[in-house]
Enzyme design. Structure first.
Site, mmCIF file in Angstrom:
data_model
loop_
_atom_site.group_PDB
_atom_site.id
_atom_site.type_symbol
_atom_site.label_atom_id
_atom_site.label_comp_id
_atom_site.label_asym_id
_atom_site.label_seq_id
_atom_site.Cartn_x
_atom_site.Cartn_y
_atom_site.Cartn_z
ATOM 1 N N ARG A 187 -4.180 4.557 5.108
ATOM 2 C CA ARG A 187 -3.299 3.875 6.060
ATOM 3 C C ARG A 187 -3.693 4.199 7.488
ATOM 4 O O ARG A 187 -3.028 4.968 8.180
ATOM 5 C CB ARG A 187 -1.866 4.328 5.830
ATOM 6 C CG ARG A 187 -1.231 3.636 4.685
ATOM 7 C CD ARG A 187 0.229 3.470 4.943
ATOM 8 N NE ARG A 187 0.738 2.334 4.223
ATOM 9 C CZ ARG A 187 2.018 2.009 4.190
ATOM 10 N NH1 ARG A 187 2.895 2.739 4.830
ATOM 11 N NH2 ARG A 187 2.413 0.959 3.528
ATOM 12 N N GLN A 222 -6.086 -1.696 8.177
ATOM 13 C CA GLN A 222 -4.915 -2.516 7.871
ATOM 14 C C GLN A 222 -5.279 -3.873 7.302
ATOM 15 O O GLN A 222 -4.557 -4.413 6.473
ATOM 16 C CB GLN A 222 -4.076 -2.699 9.129
ATOM 17 C CG GLN A 222 -3.181 -1.506 9.362
ATOM 18 C CD GLN A 222 -2.230 -1.751 10.497
ATOM 19 O OE1 GLN A 222 -2.335 -2.733 11.211
ATOM 20 N NE2 GLN A 222 -1.301 -0.851 10.664
ATOM 21 N N ASP A 226 -5.429 -3.608 3.639
ATOM 22 C CA ASP A 226 -4.362 -2.864 2.986
ATOM 23 C C ASP A 226 -3.554 -3.815 2.106
ATOM 24 O O ASP A 226 -2.587 -4.427 2.532
ATOM 25 C CB ASP A 226 -3.482 -2.216 4.061
ATOM 26 C CG ASP A 226 -2.445 -1.292 3.460
ATOM 27 O OD1 ASP A 226 -2.315 -1.301 2.224
ATOM 28 O OD2 ASP A 226 -1.775 -0.588 4.213
ATOM 29 N N SER A 274 0.240 -3.240 1.575
ATOM 30 C CA SER A 274 1.102 -3.751 2.630
ATOM 31 C C SER A 274 1.304 -5.252 2.497
ATOM 32 O O SER A 274 2.421 -5.748 2.630
ATOM 33 C CB SER A 274 0.522 -3.436 4.009
ATOM 34 O OG SER A 274 0.613 -2.062 4.263
ATOM 35 N N TYR A 309 3.889 7.647 4.767
ATOM 36 C CA TYR A 309 4.754 7.443 3.611
ATOM 37 C C TYR A 309 5.907 8.435 3.627
ATOM 38 O O TYR A 309 5.813 9.511 4.215
ATOM 39 C CB TYR A 309 3.964 7.648 2.312
ATOM 40 C CG TYR A 309 2.984 6.543 2.031
ATOM 41 C CD1 TYR A 309 3.429 5.319 1.559
ATOM 42 C CD2 TYR A 309 1.626 6.731 2.232
ATOM 43 C CE1 TYR A 309 2.509 4.304 1.295
ATOM 44 C CE2 TYR A 309 0.718 5.725 1.978
ATOM 45 C CZ TYR A 309 1.170 4.513 1.502
ATOM 46 O OH TYR A 309 0.285 3.513 1.247
#
Lengths: 523, 484
Positions: free
Chosen positions: A122, A127, A130, A133, A231
């Site tokens: 992360r 991103q 990801d 997500s 997280y």
């Protein structure tokens, strides 16, 4: 090299790891693309669309696995699929490495490289790939839609000719990606949305999405979520109790609860207890996005929708992204495409599996016959937002006391300053002649006036202020003029030079100030 | 004419000067304020010329007119971006004039003493061929003379520091001297030694009254001015210029004491306190201590700075234009880079176009943007940007979260989030413009370097930041036709 995408074998899985759009982009990287016949059908992508995008349609899964160098898919591969891997093949997929030791062993024995999409670290750079997500985003949206489908009333409050409708109250537990997506969807449908998260630093994000953050009355330095890579982690017992007490207080008013609380590699924490469900109004809906990991509500049955005795619907589907296959496929395919871009720095259709790269290293679980899971911690940590220091509201008495103390301190300071200054003054006065003291009074008063006047000068006029003070500091010309009448040639020369320089300064300073000030205009 | 008239004129002039500074509290009254200053100065010069005992008034007038012509030429020719250099150069003139006047005072003391020594007593001495100032000295007692020595000594000392300091500041601002902080081996010990030497000279001079200690001190002070300002980096120039401004005032005040002239004292004190306040405001805006600025180099906590993650994402003019066309509220943050690229006209044109489309466009000015207090305001005013959309940091900082697009043009440290997030950053605690809270940030910057202070700026790596590389003026000129 060839990238192939098989049809997902798991029942009810509608997604596909390659779309016609992503195939075009992959071809730009120099790869050939292949797809199993009908793989995109459930997600709404026809074989013709793939063909039009230059993708080879392969009849059977077996020949696709055989002929592809890179296999991109969605779900964790089955044992049968794993057995089709050979040395030099690369598999990109969700893999759940923490709970899939057999799979890794199998991949190791086959000598294949496996990239697990959920292991993408992360960090900002990663991103774009990801997938967790992008899937969570869809799940959050879908959870609200699914809840609305099972909720017998409007989300938004309305006053109509046929009566008044109160707005629905939605509580979202866990403000991760899914939670935030759910908040956004819920507020845009018009519901009153509350959100809770164990990481207090997300309160700002929650409020920016238009929801109200539920604060706990809990006196402990809440842990910094960013320390664990963004997280949430396990909470202390006291914290948990405070949290449950708050939920218990909210439960009777809430119409829709969406729980999204997951802790990596652990069973989902129980946040919505049986008694809370019982205290909810009939017709209320709970959507448990953690159902796959046991659920945040223990009444949840994975993959099923149940109705409790008091009429509360609990939805435990685990396939929200698959229920929006067209959307989720295109996002997932884009994630895969970005992963391939990072794997192909030369854009020559050849994989460069760079184990020095934080992102690639983090996502790789087996590489050249070695299990490379778990990865070392990434070199770059997510930057933690500084915990906000809550400014305590003061009672009026405390404020008053503080003001008095501040005033006293100020008085004391001024008295000391005046006392010391006065004493020094008197000392000077003892030795200095009267004529000096006369000038000295003028000097001190002028400084005082200067301080009073200059504080009032507008910020934007500081440059003109400097120019004008510069001009008037050439008042030194007066001194030179008084000396120029002297008999001595040297004195006349120096005085004349001073007059000349001061003359430059006076005219230059004032003119430049005027020029600047003339430019300031109001709109 | 009588002494009374001169004094009266001085009182009026002093009042006018005070009104002139006070009038700068807003843009409209400022235009009037300049006239107060001009009239005050004219009155003071006139009164001194016709006042008791001044001679050679024709020569004086000629010199003033001659100097004035040069001043006028310079004032009309100077570019607004060169304002910092001009101000610094002018300070040096005041400093040098103070040194000359101080030396003159010393010579006059000598002359008077000579004349008085020839005559038997002061009463019989023929002072008629000496100037007005000499007559004043002749009346002084020995205690007053001792004080006079100290006063003129101080005047020369401060004047000399101002002179070389301003010359170096001018050189740095004009790019003729390297703007980096450089020190001779020995560093501040050299300054301290020079200051100590000056102190010894003061005691020596006060007791002997000889010329030699005075000259020695002047050399030491000239060295201090040179070395002190050489050791201060370019980013601290706003403080340096206002500090020199303050010094030139104190020099005038000290000379005023030695001449026994109240007007000089009043004006010197006004200018001195003005410069001191400006320096204070600048230091505060950078969260630095005055002492640490003067001693050069960055102070504050040192330690491992936070690593910056992510990458700088570049964007082209069309992307910026699209975002601007969609935006409702835009905030522009100009910095020294805008001055360097002479981009203020293009910025003004951009603002005009955006405002014509009904967008809310404003400027956010950090107190230390540029190289001179208020530098950006003057540049924007030159480009005809209305001053009521040019706001200070405190006025606009809370508005960033509601801003669609923030454009950073050639500024760096004043928009550095590390000042708030990273306690180990050299600029930790400095108030900054929180432009990263805007929905989108565009940074117009020449390249990927860290800029003047050499501090990495995490703003450039933020997700909502796009880098618009290139010379500010060229970039904006590329952008302008795409705004509809």
């Amino acid at each position: 090299m060839k990238i192939g995408t098989p049809k997902e074998v798991l029942d009810g899985e509608n997604r596909v790891a390659m779309t016609p759009d992503s195939a075009v982009q992959l071809q730009k990287l120099g790869y050939d693309c292949a797809i199993e016949k009908g793989a995109g059908h459930a997600a709404g992508f026809s074989d013709e669309a793939y063909e039009a995008a230059g993708v080879e349609i392969v009849k059977t899964a077996a020949s696709l696995w055989k002929n592809s160098d890179i296999i991109a898919k969605v779900r964790i591969p089955t044992e049968a699929e794993m057995k089709r891997l050979t040395k030099d093949k690369t598999l990109i997929s969700f893999f759940n490495p923490a709970g899939n030791a057999e799979g890794m062993e199998l991949a190791k024995s086959k000598g294949a490289n496996v990239i697990a999409m959920e292991m993408v670290p992360r960090i900002s750079r990663a991103q774009k790939m990801d997938a967790l997500s992008s899937m969570a985003n869809i799940a959050g949206y879908r959870a609200v839609i699914e809840a609305g489908n099972n909720f017998g009333r409007f989300f938004t409050g309305q006053v109509t000719a046929a009566g008044k409708v109160p707005p629905a109250k939605v509580l979202i537990v866990g403000a991760g990606v899914a939670g935030l997506a759910a908040i956004g969807t819920s507020t845009s449908l018009g519901a009153i949305t509350y959100a809770f998260d164990v990481r207090p630093e997300v309160a700002e994000q929650v409020e920016s999405m238009g929801a109200e953050f539920v604060y706990l009355d809990f006196e402990e330095d809440q842990q910094d979520g960013a320390a664990t890579g963004g997280y949430a982690s396990v909470q202390s017992e006291e914290f948990r109790n405070a949290q449950l007490a708050k939920f218990r207080e909210l439960a009777p008013e809430i119409d829709i609860v969406i729980t999204t609380a997951l802790i990596p590699n652990r069973e989902a924490p129980e946040l919505w207890t049986k008694d809370m469900v019982e205290s909810m109004k009939p017709g209320s809906v709970i959507v448990d996005l953690a159902a796959e990991k046991g659920g945040n509500c223990k009444l949840t049955v994975a993959d099923e929708k149940i109705v409790t005795d008091n009429g509360v619907t609990i939805i435990g589907y685990t396939d929200f992204p698959s229920r929006m296959a067209a959307q989720s496929s295109s996002l997932y395919a884009t994630n895969i495409r970005h992963m391939m871009t990072d794997l192909t720095p030369e854009k020559d259709g050849q994989i460069n599996h760079d184990m020095e790269d934080d992102v690639i290293r983090g996502a790789t679980v087996t590489h050249e016959g070695e299990i490379t899971f778990p990865p070392p911690p990434p070199k770059i940590q997510a930057i933690a937002a500084q915990p906000k220091v809550e400014i305590k509201e003061l009672t009026p008495e405390e404020k008053r006391a503080q003001e008095i103390a501040a005033f006293k301190a100020q008085t004391k300071q001024q008295f000391t300053l005046l006392g010391v200054g006065g004493a020094l003054m008197l000392l000077v006065g003892l030795v200095a002649p009267a004529s000096f003291m006369q000038h000295f009074i003028v000097f001190v008063l002028a400084i005082f006036i200067g301080f009073q006047v200059i504080w009032g000068v507008a910020h934007s006029l500081h440059t003109p202020l400097m120019a004008i003070t510069n001009a008037i500091s050439s008042i030194i010309i007066v001194g030179a003029l008084m000396q120029i009448g002297s008999g001595s040639f040297l004195v006349i020369l120096l005085a004349a030079l001073s007059v000349f320089m001061a003359g430059i300064n006076i005219v230059g300073g004032f003119l430049v100030t005027r020029r600047m000030l003339a430019m300031f205009q109001k709109s | 004419m009588e002494f009374g008239f001169t004094t009266a004129a001085y009182v009026v002039a002093a009042v006018l000067f005070i009104l002139s500074l006070g009038g700068l509290s807003n843009q409209e009254s400022a235009k009037r304020a300049v006239w107060y200053g001009i009239v005050g100065m004219a009155l003071a010069v006139f009164a001194t010329l016709v006042g008791p005992g001044s001679g050679l008034w024709l020569l004086s007038l000629l010199l003033i007119v001659g100097g004035g012509l040069i001043g006028q030429y310079v004032a009309q020719r100077v570019q607004m971006t060169e304002m910092p250099q001009l101000v610094a150069a002018m300070h040096s003139l005041v400093g040098l004039a103070a040194v000359f006047v101080g030396f003159n005072a010393h010579f006059e003391i000598g002359n008077v003493a000579q004349v008085m020594a020839i005559a038997d007593s002061a009463k019989e001495a023929d002072l008629s061929d000496l100037g007005a100032f000499a007559k004043l000295i002749a009346k002084k007692t020995s205690a007053e003379l001792a004080i006079l020595h100290v006063e003129l000594f101080l005047g020369i000392f401060i004047g000399a520091i101002t002179f070389t300091g301003s010359v170096i500041a001018y050189g740095k601002l004009a790019g003729k001297v390297s703007s980096a902080a450089t020190k001779l081996p020995g560093g501040h010990a050299l300054n301290a030694a020079a200051a100590g030497l000056s102190l010894i000279c003061l005691i020596w001079y006060a007791s002997s009254g000889g010329l030699f200690p005075l000259i020695l001190m002047t050399l030491a002070a000239l060295f201090i001015g040179y070395h002190l300002i050489m050791g201060i980096g370019g980013a601290d120039m706003p403080v340096v210029v206002s500090m020199l401004n303050s010094y030139s005032g104190w020099a005038a005040a000290a000379i005023g004491f030695s001449m026994g002239n109240d007007l000089l004292i009043v004006v010197g004190a006004l200018v001195g306190s003005s410069g001191a306040i400006l320096s204070y405001i600048m230091c505060k805006a950078m969260n630095r201590h005055f002492v640490s600025v003067i001693l050069g180099g960055f102070g504050g906590p040192q330690g491992e700075q936070m690593a910056v993650e992510g990458e700088q994402i570049a964007i082209e003019a069309d992307g910026v234009a699209a975002a601007l066309n969609d935006a409702d509220s835009v905030v522009i943050i100009p910095g020294y880079g805008m001055a360097v690229a002479q981009a203020q006209q293009s910025v003004s044109e951009l603002v005009r176009k955006l405002r014509a489309n009904g967008k809310n466009v404003r400027f956010a000015i950090h107190p230390v943007a540029g190289r001179l207090p208020g530098h950006m305001n003057v540049l924007l005013a030159e480009a005809k940007v209305p001053y009521d959309i040019v706001l200070e940091m405190d006025e606009i900082n809370d508005d960033f979260p509601e801003t669609d697009v923030a454009i950073v043009i050639g500024s760096n440290d004043i928009v550095n989030p590390a000042a708030q997030d990273d306690p180990n950053s050299p600029i930790a605690g400095m108030p900054v413009l929180e432009c990263w809270k805007a929905k989108q940030v565009f940074v117009s910057k020449r390249g990927q370097g860290t800029g003047y202070s050499g501090i990495e700026n995490p703003l450039f790596f933020k997700e909502n930041t796009r880098m618009f590389y290139g010379d500010a003026k060229q970039s904006l000129d590329k952008l302008l036709p795409m705004i509809d």
